[in-house]
Design a protein around this motif. Structure first.
Motif, PDB file in Angstrom:
ATOM      1  N   VAL A  24       0.843  -1.206   0.000  1.00  0.00           N
ATOM      2  CA  VAL A  24       0.000   0.000   0.000  1.00  0.00           C
ATOM      3  C   VAL A  24       0.876   1.253   0.000  1.00  0.00           C
ATOM      4  O   VAL A  24       0.578   2.241  -0.689  1.00  0.00           O
ATOM      5  N   ALA A  25       1.970   1.199   0.761  1.00  0.00           N
ATOM      6  CA  ALA A  25       2.876   2.354   0.825  1.00  0.00           C
ATOM      7  C   ALA A  25       3.483   2.651  -0.540  1.00  0.00           C
ATOM      8  O   ALA A  25       3.630   3.818  -0.926  1.00  0.00           O
ATOM      9  N   VAL A  26       3.839   1.598  -1.288  1.00  0.00           N
ATOM     10  CA  VAL A  26       4.384   1.800  -2.638  1.00  0.00           C
ATOM     11  C   VAL A  26       3.342   2.457  -3.533  1.00  0.00           C
ATOM     12  O   VAL A  26       3.636   3.433  -4.243  1.00  0.00           O
ATOM     13  N   ALA A  27       2.106   1.952  -3.487  1.00  0.00           N
ATOM     14  CA  ALA A  27       1.040   2.528  -4.309  1.00  0.00           C
ATOM     15  C   ALA A  27       0.763   3.976  -3.923  1.00  0.00           C
ATOM     16  O   ALA A  27       0.488   4.824  -4.790  1.00  0.00           O
ATOM     17  N   ALA A  28       0.839   4.286  -2.633  1.00  0.00           N
ATOM     18  CA  ALA A  28       0.571   5.644  -2.172  1.00  0.00           C
ATOM     19  C   ALA A  28       1.669   6.617  -2.582  1.00  0.00           C
ATOM     20  O   ALA A  28       1.435   7.827  -2.705  1.00  0.00           O
ATOM     21  N   GLU A  29       2.874   6.091  -2.798  1.00  0.00           N
ATOM     22  CA  GLU A  29       4.025   6.944  -3.117  1.00  0.00           C
ATOM     23  C   GLU A  29       4.143   7.237  -4.611  1.00  0.00           C
ATOM     24  O   GLU A  29       4.902   8.102  -5.026  1.00  0.00           O
ATOM     25  N   PHE A  35       2.838   8.674 -14.065  1.00  0.00           N
ATOM     26  CA  PHE A  35       3.029   7.225 -14.020  1.00  0.00           C
ATOM     27  C   PHE A  35       3.306   6.641 -15.413  1.00  0.00           C
ATOM     28  O   PHE A  35       4.275   5.893 -15.604  1.00  0.00           O
ATOM     29  N   ILE A  36       2.481   6.981 -16.385  1.00  0.00           N
ATOM     30  CA  ILE A  36       2.631   6.414 -17.736  1.00  0.00           C
ATOM     31  C   ILE A  36       3.981   6.790 -18.350  1.00  0.00           C
ATOM     32  O   ILE A  36       4.704   5.914 -18.849  1.00  0.00           O
ATOM     33  N   PRO A  37       4.369   8.067 -18.329  1.00  0.00           N
ATOM     34  CA  PRO A  37       5.699   8.409 -18.881  1.00  0.00           C
ATOM     35  C   PRO A  37       6.841   7.701 -18.151  1.00  0.00           C
ATOM     36  O   PRO A  37       7.830   7.317 -18.775  1.00  0.00           O
ATOM     37  N   LEU A  38       6.709   7.524 -16.836  1.00  0.00           N
ATOM     38  CA  LEU A  38       7.775   6.896 -16.065  1.00  0.00           C
ATOM     39  C   LEU A  38       7.969   5.430 -16.435  1.00  0.00           C
ATOM     40  O   LEU A  38       9.096   4.940 -16.521  1.00  0.00           O
ATOM     41  N   GLN A 224      17.429   3.032 -11.047  1.00  0.00           N
ATOM     42  CA  GLN A 224      16.580   4.228 -11.033  1.00  0.00           C
ATOM     43  C   GLN A 224      16.437   4.800  -9.626  1.00  0.00           C
ATOM     44  O   GLN A 224      16.237   6.012  -9.456  1.00  0.00           O
ATOM     45  N   ARG A 225      16.537   3.926  -8.635  1.00  0.00           N
ATOM     46  CA  ARG A 225      16.415   4.381  -7.237  1.00  0.00           C
ATOM     47  C   ARG A 225      17.489   5.416  -6.895  1.00  0.00           C
ATOM     48  O   ARG A 225      17.269   6.308  -6.072  1.00  0.00           O
ATOM     49  N   GLU A 226      18.649   5.313  -7.547  1.00  0.00           N
ATOM     50  CA  GLU A 226      19.739   6.241  -7.262  1.00  0.00           C
ATOM     51  C   GLU A 226      19.594   7.556  -8.015  1.00  0.00           C
ATOM     52  O   GLU A 226      20.152   8.574  -7.602  1.00  0.00           O
ATOM     53  N   THR A 227      18.865   7.551  -9.134  1.00  0.00           N
ATOM     54  CA  THR A 227      18.799   8.748  -9.971  1.00  0.00           C
ATOM     55  C   THR A 227      17.394   9.332 -10.091  1.00  0.00           C
ATOM     56  O   THR A 227      17.241  10.546 -10.253  1.00  0.00           O
ATOM     57  N   ASP A 228      16.381   8.496 -10.060  1.00  0.00           N
ATOM     58  CA  ASP A 228      14.995   8.954 -10.235  1.00  0.00           C
ATOM     59  C   ASP A 228      14.080   8.104  -9.352  1.00  0.00           C
ATOM     60  O   ASP A 228      13.578   7.066  -9.775  1.00  0.00           O
ATOM     61  N   ALA A 229      13.853   8.563  -8.145  1.00  0.00           N
ATOM     62  CA  ALA A 229      13.076   7.792  -7.172  1.00  0.00           C
ATOM     63  C   ALA A 229      11.647   7.565  -7.652  1.00  0.00           C
ATOM     64  O   ALA A 229      11.068   6.496  -7.419  1.00  0.00           O
ATOM     65  N   ASP A 230      11.061   8.543  -8.341  1.00  0.00           N
ATOM     66  CA  ASP A 230       9.685   8.394  -8.835  1.00  0.00           C
ATOM     67  C   ASP A 230       9.591   7.255  -9.842  1.00  0.00           C
ATOM     68  O   ASP A 230       8.631   6.467  -9.832  1.00  0.00           O
ATOM     69  N   ALA A 231      10.573   7.167 -10.729  1.00  0.00           N
ATOM     70  CA  ALA A 231      10.585   6.079 -11.708  1.00  0.00           C
ATOM     71  C   ALA A 231      10.751   4.728 -11.017  1.00  0.00           C
ATOM     72  O   ALA A 231      10.110   3.744 -11.400  1.00  0.00           O
ATOM     73  N   ALA A 232      11.601   4.669  -9.995  1.00  0.00           N
ATOM     74  CA  ALA A 232      11.819   3.423  -9.266  1.00  0.00           C
ATOM     75  C   ALA A 232      10.535   2.950  -8.591  1.00  0.00           C
ATOM     76  O   ALA A 232      10.195   1.762  -8.623  1.00  0.00           O
TER      77      ALA A 232
END
Length: 263
Positions: A24-29, A35-38, A224-232
């Motif tokens: 749930v936390a992942v979905a909330a974040e 979302f689609i572009p990422l 991606q976690r290191e460079t783009d957290a939203d994409a990760a």
């Protein structure tokens, strides 16, 4: 329906929440506006495509290798059977990175078989083939466990009757054994696919992270976690949805046998 003590129900609820809340936390974040572009960037689609292709091939390898292994463990008696079972299940408890290092020292250039393969012009380490071998290595026990359990549950009486009527071993296997344990085989194959799809540590150690060649979706999420957290986070949600779908299909594949038991 059997009644359970209230403390068991309460503990079960806590356990379910413990497993559910991180999802749930992942979905909330997730940044739903982006979302689609990422998840449709070039690198994300390449990683997803590679993961699906390698997981499919690895699952087929698990079936080709796991079915004979499960049959041997469930039906044959031979010296060292317990040791063989323990070795087959070993990847379940090995740290994934250790599995990757073991594969590297087996199939790498300086590995146990790597030198001979190099002479033949075959290079496995840090290639797409390495991804497939890593996934197969860690996922094979899931299929063996599922199918061996189904074989033991089914018993041998129908096979014995078929053999008594003159059917050969191949005919018994094809016409009796496989249809009896087909739900278990399907469940094991689906779980193996899910494990292949989520493989990370062994792949990183044995195959590396080359975009379009060995960078699967879990590796892409890690980078991606290191460079783009939203994409990760967005890609993590995609992997969660795929995993939930696969596990749901696994339970659905066992439904016929469960209904038969209840009947």
């Amino acid at each position: 329906m059997i009644a359970l003590p209230r403390w068991v129900t309460a503990a079960a609820c806590v356990g379910a929440l413990f497993l559910l809340l991180p999802l749930v936390a992942v979905a909330a974040e997730v940044d739903w506006a982006e979302f689609i572009p990422l998840v449709t960037s070039e690198s994300s689609l390449a990683a997803l495509s590679l993961s699906l292709r390698t997981a499919t091939v690895s699952t087929l390898l698990c079936i080709l290798l796991g079915v004979p292994l499960a049959l041997a463990l469930a039906r044959l008696r031979f010296p060292g059977k317990r040791l063989v079972r323990a070795l087959v299940l070993l990847p379940l408890v090995l740290p994934p990175v250790v599995s990757g290092i073991a594969l590297l020292y087996t199939f790498g250039r300086q590995g146990l078989l790597g030198g001979a393969l190099e002479v033949l012009g075959v290079q496995i380490a840090f290639s797409t083939a390495a991804v497939i071998l890593a996934q197969t290595f860690v996922a094979l026990p899931f299929l063996v466990l599922s199918l061996e359990g189904a074989l033991r549950t089914a018993g041998t009486r129908y096979e014995a009757v078929a053999a008594t009527l003159g059917a050969g071993p191949g005919t018994v296997l094809r016409r009796v054994t496989v249809p009896l344990v087909l739900p278990g085989l399907a469940s094991g194959a689906v779980l193996s696919f899910a494990r292949c799809l989520g493989e990370f540590g062994a792949t990183l150690a044995f195959a590396g992270s080359l975009e379009g060649v060995t960078r699967t979706l879990p590796l892409e999420i890690y980078l991606q976690r290191e460079t783009d957290a939203d994409a990760a986070v967005a890609l993590s949600l995609v992997l969660v949805v795929v995993a939930v779908t696969v596990v749901g299909l696994s339970y659905r594949s066992t439904a016929p046998s469960e209904r038969a038991v209840r009947a």
